[in-house]
Design an enzyme around this catalytic site. Structure first.
Site, short mmCIF file in Angstrom:
data_model
loop_
_atom_site.label_atom_id
_atom_site.label_comp_id
_atom_site.label_asym_id
_atom_site.label_seq_id
_atom_site.Cartn_x
_atom_site.Cartn_y
_atom_site.Cartn_z
N HIS A 182 0.84 -1.22 0.00
CA HIS A 182 0.00 0.00 0.00
C HIS A 182 0.86 1.25 0.00
CE1 HIS A 182 0.28 1.04 4.34
NE2 HIS A 182 0.27 -0.24 4.57
N ASP A 241 6.29 0.73 6.61
CA ASP A 241 4.83 0.55 6.45
C ASP A 241 4.27 1.65 5.54
OD1 ASP A 241 2.21 -0.23 6.75
OD2 ASP A 241 2.02 0.53 8.80
N GLU A 298 -4.79 1.92 2.57
CA GLU A 298 -4.91 0.76 3.46
C GLU A 298 -5.08 1.20 4.91
OE1 GLU A 298 -3.62 -2.41 6.22
OE2 GLU A 298 -2.65 -0.49 5.94
N GLU A 299 -4.38 2.27 5.29
CA GLU A 299 -4.31 2.63 6.73
C GLU A 299 -5.64 3.05 7.33
OE1 GLU A 299 -2.05 1.80 8.50
OE2 GLU A 299 -0.13 1.85 7.47
N ASP A 316 3.32 -6.35 3.31
CA ASP A 316 2.93 -5.24 4.19
C ASP A 316 3.28 -5.57 5.63
OD1 ASP A 316 1.89 -2.93 5.27
OD2 ASP A 316 -0.20 -3.57 5.14
N HIS A 368 3.80 2.86 12.56
CA HIS A 368 2.93 4.02 12.76
C HIS A 368 3.55 5.10 13.65
CE1 HIS A 368 -0.90 1.37 11.92
NE2 HIS A 368 -0.04 1.38 10.91
#
Lengths: 460, 460
Positions: free
Chosen positions: B282, B294, B328-329, B356, B426
């Site tokens: 993503h 990520d 995606e997030e 991912d 994140h």
């Protein structure tokens, strides 16, 4: 009798249940759980790296590390903790090295170098000379004495990225570092500059030991490592300006041997107290950093193996020793001394496991043993599957435990993931922040689990 | 005829030899060699991370990433490169969050927080309220509305370190983040502070999406993550001073949906052009860092899979697509859209592979497929042994490719080593320097090798 039955009902049955329930799976699970929730390896490594620091053989720090690890082992309540005296070489770096490339038009560019361990110094004003770039010793022969004499030989064969296990790329490239000066000297070179053994392009020069072999003193030429970025730069500049000169200055010295020690801790076996299982790493390191991966990690993991066995309630049948070997980097005197004493004292060693490949995620083990022994050990592989440990191969064990090789002792090395090891190896960035807590703890648990199985089932 | 034989002697035999010599082992070796010596994933990731940066859905950076990856794919000479329009949610963080703990004696200590994705803001002057610490939703029920109303609920259940695969620890803990605000609101809480989903103790707050479910607007309470160090601090301070107050202020907002895109590149198959193999990651990321692990890593690896197949001389029978999914997030709109269009266009997908889980050393794959399909695939495992790829398990594939699930398409996720993933996930430290070049390249090669085998042998 009735009383006995009552006692059995109260205590005996539950004890029996515990014993029955403690399958190998359960014991190994409890070892991993204990390492991941109450492991000590990471805290210890923090102390060793950040409160003591780099531990080159013969240094004050190395002695502090000996004293501190002995104290920590005593606190753990091992059955026996002692020091094994061993004389070690003492090489000192002196002031920081300095180097630059001087173009034929006189412009100079400083570059990052460090003296190789055991190298001699340059003259106090340094060396400035033209450069011959080579990749192999065959290149030296091809180029010949006439074109090499009076020059600096620049060994610039990169580690081969195609090897999946980076230790193979290291073995494939390290003749330049270990023997480069010796070979170049035969052709009249005045110094050697060696591309750092690093698969990455960066600015860190990587030291490591070299040897002059039986070269007489007056033929020993100074040897330094150059960072991979600066090796690329030097090579490019040479291709544009073959008359450029390289200047370097280093002040390292080999002093007299000094007294040092292996640190040994032991849990004495309940059934075979005179049969030994060893787990260890090397306590010395290079001096450019605190040596967290090489090999603070292996030492702290090894200490925690004995502690994990204790707190997991395992009472070993054989005597289990943690050995922190001194002087792996530039002499292997500690490993040699341990093996010498083991032989002298008729100590039967059934297994010796070394962790000296960094504190990265463990992938398995490499075993130096007979096919029959390997067959027995590999049958335990499924027990390690839940921990993503799959690598069980026959091969090299480790430099220190390798000295115990006698055809019957099973020797082994922990095999962590090797991809990042040479980013840090022998360089200024081999520091505590490059170690991940869980990866280190998984390694300690993996070692402890193997020691548990070897102790329980033997090696034959 | 004679002429033909001469031609065959000149060209045909050598061509034949090449074909015969190209065993699967050889092809896979050449894929790995190419990735490790001329891979592009690392250079691309450098550009994506350091020249574009964080790519939250709907942001200017996300749009730049769409345009740049499309251009790069066009340069690679794929047969087809296009954008798939998709509307995405746009949530913006606003100014940096601010928080402190105020003891009942009035002393304040600032702590590190960040708003959770999709959270509402606090009132513009912030919220200050007493704190109720809980570990689970059951705790909320036990403590009850009377003791929770008007307070801030502090969810402080650490990720469980005993899980060997850290994604399991994540699944086990992330209800606090995703549903914490929704649940706490039912008891009259005025805000929630959630312990960051991080196995390490450090100062980084970790964002990530949350959802209010069907809660009406007036019951939506602001939710923020607090760093693990500060969660420990808050918990300790609470145990000493249960009347302390917590203050936090955040300015995030949910704006209207905006236009964005999935980026798709295709090499058209020679035999089955209408049967598709997808490989992807993503393209969006969170906004606190550049999202290198990520999921910049997975995107760049996926692009390089097609390139590696090309430069390794592989002409696929099926059409191979790289898909860079958007959003995606905080919405999964890109994955959903891709699956929708695939269905609408009757595109038969035989395999979809997602990366991912970070750019770490690849360990293998997780497959979402039938037992028969798995049996076929697992037979290829020995081909991966030289690359230390051993993990072939049935399980979860990936959020984006998961939308293609239909019972016949084999879905898969690359499984890299997971130990360090949640150190960065994140958070502000998910940056390019945390990615190792070789680890990233080994992942791309592992994906390309699996795509090669699936293309050659099919999935049934």
């Amino acid at each position: 009798m009735k009383k006995l039955i009552v006692i059995m009902l109260c205590f005996g049955f539950s004890a029996l249940n515990v014993v029955q329930a403690q399958t190998d799976q359960d014991v190994i699970k409890s070892i991993y759980n204990n390492s991941l929730t109450q492991g000590k390896s990471y805290d210890w490594l923090n102390y060793l790296s950040n409160q003591i620091g780099g531990r080159l053989s013969g240094s004050v720090n190395a002695q502090q590390a000996v004293e501190w690890t002995k104290e920590e082992m005593e606190k753990l309540g091992f059955d026996k903790v002692w020091l094994q005296p061993v004389m070690v070489p003492k090489w000192v770096r002196g002031g920081k090295e300095y180097a630059y490339i001087e173009s034929s038009s006189g412009k100079s560019t400083t570059v990052n170098i460090c003296a190789l361990g055991s190298s001699v110094a340059t003259p106090s004003l340094g060396i400035k000379a033209p450069v011959v770039e080579v990749k192999t010793f065959d290149d030296l022969a091809r180029i010949g004495k006439d074109s090499i004499a009076g020059k600096i030989v620049f060994f610039n064969r990169p580690m081969n990225p195609k090897f999946i296990e980076t230790f193979n790329a290291y073995s494939d490239a390290n003749d330049q570092r270990t023997k480069g000066a010796r070979e170049a000297s035969k052709y009249g070179a005045v110094g050697v500059i060696v591309r750092s053994l690093n698969l990455r392009l960066d600015d860190f020069p990587h030291t490591g030991n070299m040897s002059y072999g039986d070269l007489p003193d007056n033929q020993k030429i100074p040897a330094a490592a150059i960072s991979t970025n600066d090796a690329e730069l030097l090579s490019t500049m040479l291709s544009l300006d073959k008359d450029l000169k390289f200047y370097f200055k280093q002040n390292c010295r080999q002093l007299d041997d000094v007294q040092s020690y292996n640190v040994v801790g032991q849990i004495t076996g309940s059934e075979f107290p005179n049969e030994y299982i060893v787990v260890g790493g090397h306590l010395d390191s290079w001096d450019l950093a605190d040596g967290s991966h090489d090999d603070g990690a292996g030492c702290m993991q090894s200490m925690d193996v004995l502690r994990l066995l204790k707190i997991s309630g395992i009472k070993p049948k054989h005597s289990i020793r943690v050995v922190l070997f001194m002087n792996e980097e530039n002499g292997l005197r500690g490993g040699t001394k341990y093996a010498e004493l083991a032989k002298q004292n008729n100590e039967k060693h059934i297994f010796a496991l070394e962790s000296d490949s960094g504190g990265f995620t463990p992938r398995g083990f490499s075993f130096d043993c007979t096919d029959e022994q390997f067959e027995k050990i590999i049958a335990w592989k499924p027990l390690f599957k839940p921990y993503l440990i799959h690598y069980f191969e026959q091969g090299h064990s480790g430099a220190d435990v390798g000295r115990l090789k006698n055809g019957t002792t099973v020797l082994a090395g922990l095999s962590p993931d090797s991809q990042r090891y040479f980013d840090y190896h022998h360089a200024a960035n081999d520091t505590f922040d490059a170690v991940d807590k869980r990866e280190l703890e998984l390694g300690a648990a993996t070692m402890a689990s193997m020691v548990y199985l070897i102790d329980k089932y033997g090696t034959n």
